[in-house]
Design an enzyme around this catalytic site. Sequence first.
Site, PDB file in Angstrom:
ATOM      1  N   ASN A  82      62.732  67.440  21.768  1.00  0.00           N
ATOM      2  CA  ASN A  82      61.822  67.213  22.898  1.00  0.00           C
ATOM      3  C   ASN A  82      62.538  67.418  24.220  1.00  0.00           C
ATOM      4  OD1 ASN A  82      59.225  66.133  21.632  1.00  0.00           O
ATOM      5  ND2 ASN A  82      60.796  64.875  20.665  1.00  0.00           N
ATOM      6  N   SER A  83      63.720  66.847  24.341  1.00  0.00           N
ATOM      7  CA  SER A  83      64.479  66.997  25.590  1.00  0.00           C
ATOM      8  C   SER A  83      64.807  68.461  25.836  1.00  0.00           C
ATOM      9  CB  SER A  83      65.768  66.175  25.541  1.00  0.00           C
ATOM     10  OG  SER A  83      65.452  64.796  25.509  1.00  0.00           O
ATOM     11  N   ASP A 143      53.331  63.846  10.210  1.00  0.00           N
ATOM     12  CA  ASP A 143      54.667  64.350  10.530  1.00  0.00           C
ATOM     13  C   ASP A 143      55.228  64.982   9.256  1.00  0.00           C
ATOM     14  OD1 ASP A 143      57.113  63.657  12.717  1.00  0.00           O
ATOM     15  OD2 ASP A 143      57.747  64.167  10.683  1.00  0.00           O
ATOM     16  N   GLN A 188      61.236  61.088  32.216  1.00  0.00           N
ATOM     17  CA  GLN A 188      62.076  62.290  32.084  1.00  0.00           C
ATOM     18  C   GLN A 188      61.400  63.582  32.539  1.00  0.00           C
ATOM     19  OE1 GLN A 188      65.023  62.603  28.988  1.00  0.00           O
ATOM     20  NE2 GLN A 188      64.134  64.523  28.282  1.00  0.00           N
ATOM     21  N   HIS A 200      71.546  65.370  24.885  1.00  0.00           N
ATOM     22  CA  HIS A 200      71.980  65.308  23.485  1.00  0.00           C
ATOM     23  C   HIS A 200      71.261  66.382  22.658  1.00  0.00           C
ATOM     24  CE1 HIS A 200      68.086  63.545  23.337  1.00  0.00           C
ATOM     25  NE2 HIS A 200      68.172  63.212  22.074  1.00  0.00           N
ATOM     26  N   HIS A 204      59.482  61.795  17.519  1.00  0.00           N
ATOM     27  CA  HIS A 204      58.399  62.246  16.637  1.00  0.00           C
ATOM     28  C   HIS A 204      57.057  61.700  17.109  1.00  0.00           C
ATOM     29  CE1 HIS A 204      60.948  63.808  13.222  1.00  0.00           C
ATOM     30  NE2 HIS A 204      61.833  63.171  13.965  1.00  0.00           N
ATOM     31  N   ASP A 232      69.244  67.658  14.021  1.00  0.00           N
ATOM     32  CA  ASP A 232      69.032  69.034  14.481  1.00  0.00           C
ATOM     33  C   ASP A 232      69.647  69.298  15.851  1.00  0.00           C
ATOM     34  OD1 ASP A 232      67.331  67.340  15.816  1.00  0.00           O
ATOM     35  OD2 ASP A 232      65.648  68.742  15.869  1.00  0.00           O
ATOM     36  N   GLN A 233      70.284  68.287  16.448  1.00  0.00           N
ATOM     37  CA  GLN A 233      70.771  68.438  17.830  1.00  0.00           C
ATOM     38  C   GLN A 233      71.819  69.548  17.946  1.00  0.00           C
ATOM     39  OE1 GLN A 233      72.037  64.421  18.742  1.00  0.00           O
ATOM     40  NE2 GLN A 233      69.985  63.594  18.316  1.00  0.00           N
TER      41      GLN A 233
HETATM   42  N1  UDP Z   1      62.784  60.149  27.399  1.00  0.00           N
HETATM   43  C1  UDP Z   1      62.220  59.545  28.499  1.00  0.00           C
HETATM   44  N2  UDP Z   1      63.035  58.837  29.322  1.00  0.00           N
HETATM   45  C2  UDP Z   1      64.350  58.703  29.127  1.00  0.00           C
HETATM   46  C3  UDP Z   1      64.931  59.350  28.013  1.00  0.00           C
HETATM   47  C4  UDP Z   1      64.121  60.063  27.171  1.00  0.00           C
HETATM   48  O1  UDP Z   1      61.016  59.647  28.732  1.00  0.00           O
HETATM   49  O2  UDP Z   1      65.000  58.030  29.933  1.00  0.00           O
HETATM   50  C5  UDP Z   1      61.896  60.897  26.494  1.00  0.00           C
HETATM   51  C6  UDP Z   1      62.124  62.381  26.597  1.00  0.00           C
HETATM   52  O3  UDP Z   1      61.311  62.914  27.634  1.00  0.00           O
HETATM   53  C7  UDP Z   1      61.756  62.881  25.213  1.00  0.00           C
HETATM   54  C8  UDP Z   1      62.048  61.698  24.313  1.00  0.00           C
HETATM   55  O4  UDP Z   1      62.207  60.558  25.148  1.00  0.00           O
HETATM   56  O5  UDP Z   1      60.382  63.215  25.168  1.00  0.00           O
HETATM   57  C9  UDP Z   1      63.306  61.867  23.502  1.00  0.00           C
HETATM   58  O6  UDP Z   1      63.063  62.759  22.476  1.00  0.00           O
HETATM   59  P1  UDP Z   1      64.177  63.744  21.949  1.00  0.00           P
HETATM   60  O7  UDP Z   1      63.591  64.544  20.838  1.00  0.00           O
HETATM   61  O8  UDP Z   1      64.746  64.515  23.057  1.00  0.00           O
HETATM   62  O9  UDP Z   1      65.327  62.811  21.450  1.00  0.00           O
HETATM   63  P2  UDP Z   1      65.411  61.540  20.453  1.00  0.00           P
HETATM   64  O10 UDP Z   1      65.133  60.350  21.299  1.00  0.00           O
HETATM   65  O11 UDP Z   1      64.397  61.744  19.360  1.00  0.00           O
HETATM   66  O12 UDP Z   1      66.816  61.587  19.966  1.00  0.00           O
END
Ligand code: UDP
Length: 474
Positions: free
Chosen positions: A376-377, A129, A357, A372, A37, A396-397
């Site tokens: 964002n991913s 948010d 990433q 997962h 977020h 929401d995954q």
């Molecule tokens: N991310 C990163 N490096 C990593 C793993 C994740 O920069 O090794 C970043 C990824 O690019 C994304 C965020 O962390 O922007 C993870 O957000 P996401 O909504 O995918 O998952 P959450 O962490 O909220 O479960």
Amino acid sequence: MSTTSTAQDASNGGGNGRQPHARARRVLMFPLPFQGHINPMLQLADVLHGPGLAVTILHYTGFRNTLDPALRPEFGFVAVPDGVPADVVASGNVVSMIVAMNTAMEASVAFRDVLAGERMPRAACLFVDSSLFGAQKAAEELGLPTIALRTGSAACFNCILAYPMLHQNGYLPPEGSQLDMPVKELPPLRVRDLFLSSRADHDMLSKFLAKATHAARSYSALVLNTFEALETDELEKIRDEIGIAMVLATGPLHRLSSKTEGTAGRSSNVLPHEDHTCIEWLDTQITGSVLYVSVGSLACMDSGELSEVAWGLANSGQPFLWVVRQDLVPGSDGPCLPKGFDDMVTGRGRVTPWAPQQEVLAHRAVGGFWTHNGWNSTLESVAKGCPMICRPQFADQMMNARYVDAVWGIGFELEGELERNKIGEAILKLMKGSEGEAMRKRAGELKKTVASCFESGGSSLLAINELIDHVSSL
Ligand code: UDP
């Protein structure tokens, strides 16, 4: 405007083709303190800061993902009292924490005092948010317009809007036997793709989502980190349902924010620094050969699952880059990879605690993403044209994974128990098989669609300009 210049301009101060001017107006931005977020809110902050708005970030200081103001000196930062009881924080239950944050904001004068102090001079509005709807009430009392950022998909928001119906029609709370039943009102979702809750916290989740929905009808605008071509019907449904004039799809926001650390990756002082040496390692690998494996910032596995993933990767024979966070296996002193694993994957496998990433996904050597399906991913993978093995865990995954598989056709779900042979087969299906090839092709087409959203007349660029005009008019 070319895509490249748009992205660069945003960070240089002229995003969306507008020239920066004196920072005459200020916006307040209040992210939920979780990585998935914080990142899009800071990306949106970059987008607004570019054309000349001053940005003040309101932030909590007592959570795992505490923001580090030193990483973003261009913004002002103001700490907000969270009012969340220590036992709720310690429980790690994300929904309980968010409920407590909202309750505290609605009840206490402390948040209103912070907001009142920041209201003057020149604050045009509060970006919040959409899970922090308690802030909207306080802002309304102070005559401060609120704009909500939804950091999830449009499909996810439709699911929230439909929550009462999902109860009335007997989908929720779910029975074990119902899990594969299609939700005919929300295709292509099945019961198991919904926000599930155990019976125990069912009431809490229902009340929370009802409040979030109620608040959504009072916002001055709703911004979603998605794009029109990806979720056309889902966005139309939201516009039909919530009855506010401005519902803007401005994503993927990471495309407009050139910063990596402090926005897309590490934005808090608890996550490790991004390991840029893995990019050098990727440089040594064959184009399209590497599977990138990451479960984001929160998802976990037990030590048995870790071992199965390790052997699945090792036995597949495929090159891989695997993010193994220090807290990936809860209750342990740190993840422990099986004996013999290192020797078996020398030169072909790389393990890192935290990767850059977006850079990884953009690298020519990366041909697939085991994810997962945090939103964002998922969006980052879509924007880079990278097909996915989906292994969703919560929130929401599951529905994001369902869209990747059943709607966009750019990946498939790895279901059931994690088992090394099954994992190996899934890896080869994505990286070497004809089905994987078809998914890669479709992902490549979607990547071009994303690029077009930020070209002159592109839907996300238009939405961002509309947003900036709206903020300027407040
Ligand atoms: N991310 C990163 N490096 C990593 C793993 C994740 O920069 O090794 C970043 C990824 O690019 C994304 C965020 O962390 O922007 C993870 O957000 P996401 O909504 O995918 O998952 P959450 O962490 O909220 O479960």
